[in-house]
Design an enzyme around this catalytic site. Structure first.
Site, short mmCIF file in Angstrom:
data_model
loop_
_atom_site.label_atom_id
_atom_site.label_comp_id
_atom_site.label_asym_id
_atom_site.label_seq_id
_atom_site.Cartn_x
_atom_site.Cartn_y
_atom_site.Cartn_z
N LYS A 131 0.84 -1.21 0.00
CA LYS A 131 0.00 0.00 0.00
C LYS A 131 0.88 1.25 0.00
O LYS A 131 2.05 1.20 0.40
CB LYS A 131 -0.94 0.03 1.22
CG LYS A 131 -0.25 0.09 2.60
CD LYS A 131 0.11 1.48 3.09
CE LYS A 131 0.91 1.43 4.39
NZ LYS A 131 1.76 2.54 4.65
N ASP B 42 -1.98 -1.78 10.37
CA ASP B 42 -2.24 -1.73 8.92
C ASP B 42 -2.87 -3.02 8.39
O ASP B 42 -3.27 -3.08 7.22
CB ASP B 42 -0.93 -1.49 8.15
CG ASP B 42 -0.50 -0.03 8.17
OD1 ASP B 42 -1.34 0.83 8.53
OD2 ASP B 42 0.66 0.25 7.85
P1 ATP Z 1 4.25 -0.04 7.60
O1 ATP Z 1 4.06 0.68 6.30
O2 ATP Z 1 3.03 -0.88 8.01
O3 ATP Z 1 4.80 0.80 8.70
P2 ATP Z 1 6.78 -1.09 6.76
O4 ATP Z 1 6.67 -1.31 5.28
O5 ATP Z 1 7.42 0.18 7.21
O6 ATP Z 1 5.33 -1.20 7.36
P3 ATP Z 1 7.54 -3.80 7.12
O7 ATP Z 1 8.13 -4.11 5.79
O8 ATP Z 1 6.20 -4.36 7.40
O9 ATP Z 1 7.54 -2.24 7.41
O10 ATP Z 1 8.61 -4.29 8.19
C1 ATP Z 1 8.70 -3.78 9.49
C2 ATP Z 1 9.45 -4.80 10.33
O11 ATP Z 1 8.64 -5.96 10.49
C3 ATP Z 1 10.74 -5.28 9.68
O12 ATP Z 1 11.82 -4.65 10.26
C4 ATP Z 1 10.76 -6.78 9.87
O13 ATP Z 1 11.78 -7.21 10.73
C5 ATP Z 1 9.42 -7.14 10.52
N1 ATP Z 1 8.70 -8.19 9.79
C6 ATP Z 1 8.10 -9.24 10.33
N2 ATP Z 1 7.50 -10.01 9.43
C7 ATP Z 1 7.75 -9.47 8.23
C8 ATP Z 1 7.38 -9.82 6.90
N3 ATP Z 1 6.67 -10.94 6.63
N4 ATP Z 1 7.79 -9.01 5.91
C9 ATP Z 1 8.49 -7.88 6.19
N5 ATP Z 1 8.87 -7.51 7.43
C10 ATP Z 1 8.50 -8.29 8.45
#
Ligand code: ATP
Length: 290
Positions: A14, A140
Site C-alpha cells: 500500500k 495496517d
Molecule cells: P508499515 O508501512 O506498516 O509501517 P513497513 O513497510 O514500514 O510497514 P515492514 O516491511 O512491514 O515495514 O517491516 C517492518 C518490520 O517488520 C521489519 O523490520 C521486519 O523485521 C518485521 N517483519 C516481520 N515479518 C515481516 C514480513 N513478513 N515481511 C516484512 N517484514 C517483516
C-alpha cells in the site's frame, strides 16, 4: 470434490495518499487519519497443508525471522488459536515488497495468511472477523485485508471503503536506508511545528474523481521527520518532479518515495533513470490496484 491442499494468495503493498496524525492516546498509540491505496506490487504467499501439527515458514529473505516475529508466522498462529484448527501448514512467502519501507510489507503478508487459511480450511470467517484478528497483529493489517482505496481512522482499524481513486502509474523509489516506524513516531511527538495534510480535500477529490486534485493533495505529516533522518528523500523527490510527475510524496513512515504519473512514458523514463542511473536503492514501476 476433495479438499484442497494448497492455496496461493497475492499480498499487495500500500501507499498512503494522505497521512495525518491527530493525537496520541493514553496507551501510546497514535490516532491517525489516512487515505490508503493498494498497489499492484505484491508479495506471494503459498500455503500447503502438511502432516503433523507444525507451522513451517519459508521466506525468500534470509534476514527476516523464520518463526515467531515474522508476521506471516504470527498470523498462522493466531488463526489456529482462534479457530481451534491444529493441522500442520507450510507457508511460503516470496518477498518482493521492500522491508521497513512504509509499504506495509509485513502487514500484507499477515493479511494474506489470515485470508488464505480461511479459504484453505473453509472456516467461513467474515471479513469483519478477519480484520479484528488482523488488528491484533498490526494497525495496517485490517486495511490490507480490505484492499482498494479506504479511509483509515482510529489507530488504523476504523475503515471506510472509498470510491476507487483515479488511476495513476506509481514509481516507487526506496533509499538504501530503512527507518523504524517507532522512531519516526517518537520524533514526531517531540516536534512542535507540524504541517497537517488536507485529508478532507483528498476525500473530496477521490469522491469527485478529480485526477489532478488527488495528485495535488497528497500529503504526509511524517515526511519532515523522516526527511531529517534520510536526506536522500528530498533528492529523490526533486528528481521525480523533473520527470513531470503529477505528485510526489513519502509513503507511511518512509523512507520510500512514490511519484504519481498520469503518463506512462514519463513514468517509464523516470523508472529507467533511477534503475540504471547509479542510484543504490530499490525502484519499482507499478500502479493503483482496485
Ligand atoms: P508499515 O508501512 O506498516 O509501517 P513497513 O513497510 O514500514 O510497514 P515492514 O516491511 O512491514 O515495514 O517491516 C517492518 C518490520 O517488520 C521489519 O523490520 C521486519 O523485521 C518485521 N517483519 C516481520 N515479518 C515481516 C514480513 N513478513 N515481511 C516484512 N517484514 C517483516
Amino acid at each position: 470434490m476433495g479438499r484442497s491442499e494448497q492455496i496461493e494468495v497475492t499480498a499487495p503493498a500500500k501507499i498512503n495518499l494522505s497521512l495525518d496524525v491527530i493525537g496520541r492516546r493514553e496507551d501510546g498509540y497514535h490516532e491517525v487519519r489516512m487515505v490508503m491505496q493498494s498497489i499492484r506490487l505484491c508479495d506471494r504467499v503459498r500455503i500447503n497443508r502438511i502432516a503433523g501439527s507444525d507451522i513451517v515458514l519459508k521466506n525468500s529473505l534470509a534476514y527476516l525471522p523464520s518463526g515467531k516475529g515474522n508476521l506471516a508466522y504470527d498470523a498462522a498462529v493466531l488463526f489456529r488459536e482462534e479457530t481451534g484448527i491444529g493441522d500442520g501448514v507450510f507457508v511460503e512467502v516470496e518477498k518482493n515488497i521492500p522491508v521497513a519501507a512504509g509499504l506495509a510489507g509485513g502487514s500484507t503478508d499477515a493479511a494474506a495468511v489470515l485470508c488464505g487459511l480461511n479459504e484453505l480450511f473453509e472456516t467461513g470467517l467474515t471479513e469483519q472477523k478477519l480484520r479484528e484478528m488482523g488488528l491484533r497483529l498490526g494497525a495496517d493489517v485490517p486495511f490490507c485485508i480490505m484492499g482498494g482505496t479506504a479511509l483509515a481512522e482510529g489507530i488504523g482499524e476504523k475503515l471506510t471503503k472509498l470510491k476507487d481513486a483515479p488511476k495513476f502509474h506509481v514509481l516507487l523509489v526506496k533509499p538504501m536506508t530503512g527507518v523504524s516506524t517507532k522512531e519516526v513516531y517518537t520524533r514526531l511527538d517531540s516536534k512542535s511545528d507540524i504541517a497537517h495534510p488536507d485529508v478532507d480535500g483528498m476525500l473530496r477529490a477521490i469522491d469527485e474523481g478529480d485526477h489532478l486534485g488527488v495528485a495535488r493533495r497528497i500529503g504526509n505529516v511524517l515526511e519532515p521527520v523522516t526527511r531529517d533522518m534520510c536526506p536522500e528523500i528530498e533528492k529523490i523527490e526533486r528528481q521525480m518532479k523533473n520527470f513531470g510527475c503529477e505528485g510526489v510524496q513519502m509513503s507511511g513512515s518512509g523512507p520510500t518515495v512514490f511519484g504519481l504519473f498520469a503518463d506512462k512514458d514519463r513514468a517509464k523514463a523516470a523508472y529507467m533513470h533511477f534503475k540504471i542511473g547509479g542510484f543504490g536503492g530499490q525502484t519499482f514501476l507499478t500502479e493503483f490496484l482496485r
